[in-house]
Design an enzyme around this catalytic site. Structure first.
Site, PDB file in Angstrom:
ATOM      1  N   HIS A  10      24.646  55.674  56.091  1.00 19.87           N
ATOM      2  CA  HIS A  10      25.968  56.207  55.681  1.00 19.87           C
ATOM      3  C   HIS A  10      26.914  56.596  56.928  1.00 19.87           C
ATOM      4  CE1 HIS A  10      28.346  59.098  52.997  1.00 19.87           C
ATOM      5  NE2 HIS A  10      29.161  58.737  53.907  1.00 19.87           N
ATOM      6  N   HIS A  12      30.996  55.179  58.517  1.00 19.03           N
ATOM      7  CA  HIS A  12      32.531  54.686  58.341  1.00 19.03           C
ATOM      8  C   HIS A  12      33.045  53.977  59.495  1.00 19.03           C
ATOM      9  CE1 HIS A  12      32.806  57.386  54.621  1.00 19.03           C
ATOM     10  NE2 HIS A  12      32.034  58.013  55.412  1.00 19.03           N
ATOM     11  N   ARG A  14      36.220  52.138  59.200  1.00 22.84           N
ATOM     12  CA  ARG A  14      37.461  51.876  59.286  1.00 22.84           C
ATOM     13  C   ARG A  14      37.775  50.374  59.501  1.00 22.84           C
ATOM     14  NH1 ARG A  14      36.764  56.588  57.301  1.00 22.84           N
ATOM     15  NH2 ARG A  14      36.684  58.270  58.853  1.00 22.84           N
ATOM     16  N   ASN A  38      35.280  53.208  51.828  1.00 23.30           N
ATOM     17  CA  ASN A  38      36.425  53.848  51.614  1.00 23.30           C
ATOM     18  C   ASN A  38      37.576  53.665  52.652  1.00 23.30           C
ATOM     19  OD1 ASN A  38      35.151  55.307  53.636  1.00 23.30           O
ATOM     20  ND2 ASN A  38      36.133  57.029  53.163  1.00 23.30           N
ATOM     21  N   LYS A  96      29.205  52.626  45.983  1.00 15.70           N
ATOM     22  CA  LYS A  96      29.566  54.277  46.182  1.00 15.70           C
ATOM     23  C   LYS A  96      30.544  54.854  45.310  1.00 15.70           C
ATOM     24  CE  LYS A  96      29.787  58.081  48.953  1.00 15.70           C
ATOM     25  NZ  LYS A  96      30.270  58.184  50.433  1.00 15.70           N
ATOM     26  N   HIS A 133      29.014  60.373  46.250  1.00 13.51           N
ATOM     27  CA  HIS A 133      29.543  61.718  46.970  1.00 13.51           C
ATOM     28  C   HIS A 133      29.397  62.916  45.998  1.00 13.51           C
ATOM     29  CE1 HIS A 133      32.523  63.524  50.064  1.00 13.51           C
ATOM     30  NE2 HIS A 133      32.225  64.532  49.008  1.00 13.51           N
ATOM     31  N   HIS A 168      24.687  62.904  51.948  1.00 10.60           N
ATOM     32  CA  HIS A 168      25.123  64.118  52.823  1.00 10.60           C
ATOM     33  C   HIS A 168      24.980  65.486  52.020  1.00 10.60           C
ATOM     34  CE1 HIS A 168      28.861  63.173  50.851  1.00 10.60           C
ATOM     35  NE2 HIS A 168      29.031  62.307  51.717  1.00 10.60           N
ATOM     36  N   ASP A 241      26.975  59.811  58.151  1.00  6.83           N
ATOM     37  CA  ASP A 241      28.299  60.093  57.701  1.00  6.83           C
ATOM     38  C   ASP A 241      29.186  60.186  58.953  1.00  6.83           C
ATOM     39  OD1 ASP A 241      30.360  60.242  56.208  1.00  6.83           O
ATOM     40  OD2 ASP A 241      30.419  62.682  55.712  1.00  6.83           O
ATOM     41  N   HIS A 245      38.152  59.848  62.950  1.00  9.55           N
ATOM     42  CA  HIS A 245      39.817  60.128  63.055  1.00  9.55           C
ATOM     43  C   HIS A 245      40.248  60.359  64.165  1.00  9.55           C
ATOM     44  CE1 HIS A 245      39.394  60.427  58.535  1.00  9.55           C
ATOM     45  NE2 HIS A 245      38.477  61.045  58.610  1.00  9.55           N
ATOM     46  N   ALA A 257      39.368  65.192  57.048  1.00 13.68           N
ATOM     47  CA  ALA A 257      38.067  65.416  56.928  1.00 13.68           C
ATOM     48  C   ALA A 257      37.087  64.324  57.685  1.00 13.68           C
ATOM     49  CB  ALA A 257      37.558  65.938  55.404  1.00 13.68           C
TER      50      ALA A 257
HETATM   51  C1  NCD Z   1      34.419  60.731  55.342  1.00 11.98           C
HETATM   52  C2  NCD Z   1      35.735  59.836  55.805  1.00 11.98           C
HETATM   53  O1  NCD Z   1      36.226  60.216  56.541  1.00 11.98           O
HETATM   54  O2  NCD Z   1      35.578  58.747  55.523  1.00 11.98           O
HETATM   55  N1  NCD Z   1      34.886  62.186  55.568  1.00 11.98           N
HETATM   56  C3  NCD Z   1      33.977  63.230  55.404  1.00 11.98           C
HETATM   57  O3  NCD Z   1      34.606  64.530  55.803  1.00 11.98           O
HETATM   58  N2  NCD Z   1      32.730  62.878  55.475  1.00 11.98           N
HETATM   59  C4  NCD Z   1      34.676  60.437  53.717  1.00 11.98           C
HETATM   60  C5  NCD Z   1      33.101  61.135  53.012  1.00 11.98           C
HETATM   61  O4  NCD Z   1      31.840  60.589  53.324  1.00 11.98           O
HETATM   62  O5  NCD Z   1      33.228  61.936  52.458  1.00 11.98           O
HETATM   63 ZN    ZN Z   2      30.922  59.537  54.274  1.00 12.51          ZN
END
Ligand code: NCD
Ligand code: ZN
Length: 334
Positions: A10, A12, A14, A38, A96, A133, A168, A241, A245, A257
């Site tokens: 899992h 991210h 971007r 996402n 997802k 999720h 998660h 996860d 950011h 988040a």
């Molecule tokens: C994730 C994100 O920033 O893409 N944020 C998070 O708080 N975990 C999205 C997610 O997996 O919920």
């Molecule tokens: Zn995530």
């Protein structure tokens, strides 16, 4: 110490200019990773996913030329069987499910639960994994995940051959539910849910870089997550996860988040498993059970990690990582 090279089930990454740095941070610690869809715009077509995969591979080249991104699409009710087959042909292994509005870039998520059943039935038929999720929109923040358990149970019952990952997990109740459900239901566990509770976000001061979905919860929830990770049950495996950011998107009136754990994931895991006396359980957790569940071969690659203190930088690629400024005991040998 040598360990199997971890898989991250899992992550991210971007898009755009920031992506290559995030890819390098991830590929430095992992051999394979499930890449979450996402993005903006979201990953919903074979064409976009193929292009994204190509960009990820190009960015990983200098760090780990054999890095393998395992691609996903964002679930919506409109896919045809051909759409799913086209996406599988470009490396998609999972879809997802984001309930509408529960996390970063999920405003376009699902609000009609039963509306997804036809697509989920196709996923079951084609052998695609459903990543969930698990938070129920509209519930009080700490109750969102427990309130979603009934959905996972309903999916598992209605689609007995479907592989479902409860992503998660953050509550004792979800851990319990996953244990009770059949072998087709598993859960990912993040590094930060193993070590944090809500106190680490708002207990003494507001710590925006720890803020993430689902919220880390009570000490007894963390205890249940740790017990599951250390138990040697094949139903629980690593999905960081890791969700970068930029600093300014976190230190502001309406912060995003996500915890950025990719730069520190493996050293922190070794530290936690060692402290708990469960180092013997780490290889399966980081590089065994997840591959088995997804039906891919276990990695043959290894990574060397040495006891050598180092201080985590204040920022990495413009993001404040997990454990920023802390001294960690283990370091990956390059
Ligand atoms: C994730 C994100 O920033 O893409 N944020 C998070 O708080 N975990 C999205 C997610 O997996 O919920
Ligand atoms: Zn995530």
């Amino acid at each position: 110490m040598h360990l199997p090279l971890p898989d991250d089930f899992h992550a991210h990454l971007r898009q755009g200019d920031l992506m290559p740095g995030y890819v390098r941070d991830l590929a430095a610690q992992f051999g394979r990773a499930i890449i979450m869809p996402n993005t903006v715009p979201a990953m919903t077509s074979a064409k976009a996913i193929a292009e994204y995969k190509k960009e990820i591979l190009a960015a990983a080249k200098d760090v780990r030329p054999d890095f393998e991104p395992l691609m996903t699409f964002k679930l919506n009710p409109n896919y045809t069987e051909q759409d799913l087959k086209d996406m599988m042909a470009v490396g998609v292994v999972a879809g997802k499910y984001y309930p509408a509005g529960v996390t970063t870039n999920s405003a376009d998520g699902i609000s009609d639960f039963e509306g997804i059943f036809p697509v989920v039935a196709l996923m079951e038929k084609l052998g695609l994994v459903l990543c969930v999720h698990g938070e129920e929109p509209g519930e009080f923040c700490l109750d969102r995940e427990p309130a979603f358990i009934k959905r996972v149970e309903a999916l598992a019952e209605k689609f007995p051959k479907l592989k479902i990952v409860f992503e998660h997990v953050s509550s004792a109740k979800s851990v319990e539910a996953v244990k009770k459900l059949g072998p087709n239901v598993a859960a990912t566990i993040t590094v930060h849910h193993l070590i944090m509770t809500l106190d680490d976000i708002v207990g003494d001061a507001l710590r925006p870089h720890h803020f993430c979905k689902p919220l880390p919860k009570r000490p007894e929830d963390r205890a249940a997550i740790r017990e599951a990770a250390f138990s040697g049950s094949p139903k629980f495996f690593l999905g960081t996860d890791s969700a970068p950011h930029q600093l300014g998107k976190k230190e502001c009136p309406c912060g995003a988040a996500g915890v950025y754990s990719a730069p520190v994931a493996l050293p922190l895991l070794v530290q936690e498993f060692e402290k708990a006396g469960h180092l013997d359980k780490l290889p399966d957790f980081i590089a065994g059970f997840g591959a088995d569940f997804y039906g891919i071969p276990r990695t043959q690659k290894q990574v060397e990690i040495v006891k050598e203190p180092w201080t985590v930088p204040a920022t990495v690629n413009g993001v404040v990582p997990l454990a920023a400024g802390e001294t960690l005991e283990w370091k990956i040998k390059r």
